[in-house]
Design a protein around this motif. Structure first.
Motif: not given
Length: 109
Positions: A48, A52, A56, A84
């Motif tokens: 977690n 992110d 990216d 995603q």
């Protein structure tokens, strides 16, 4: 019939892929301590706290293999990652436990 968002990958196939030069992204979703004690060579820990940054920068066209303990929770993560935008996502059947059992000389710490 609806296609699954990810595919299953066996230990032997992953071992073969790692011997080739094709681009491949390996993510290990186990806890940090388990990952530090041993992981598939070339894999990176995904949690977690790192997801992110991973989203990216990870290449969306390279095959992506998700590794967990036994090959169960990696299926959920693989399905999510396919959503995603990753084009080719796999869940490693048997997980790291099976990898370590079958290929103990191919474990990185």
């Amino acid at each position: 019939m609806i296609n699954a968002p990810f595919r299953h990958l066996d230990i032997a196939s992953l071992a073969d892929w790692l011997e080739g030069d094709a681009p491949l992204t390996l993510v290990d979703i186990r806890d940090p301590q388990s990952f530090a004690q041993g992981h598939v060579p070339g894999s990176q820990r995904l949690g977690n706290d790192t997801v992110d940054a991973f989203l990216d920068q990870a290449p969306r066209q390279a095959p992506l293999v998700v590794i967990c303990y036994h090959g169960h929770s990696s299926q959920q993560a693989a399905a999510w990652l396919a959503g995603q935008g990753f084009a080719e996502v796999y869940s490693l059947d048997g997980g790291f436990t099976d990898w370590q059992h079958r290929l103990p000389d191919r474990v990185e710490c």
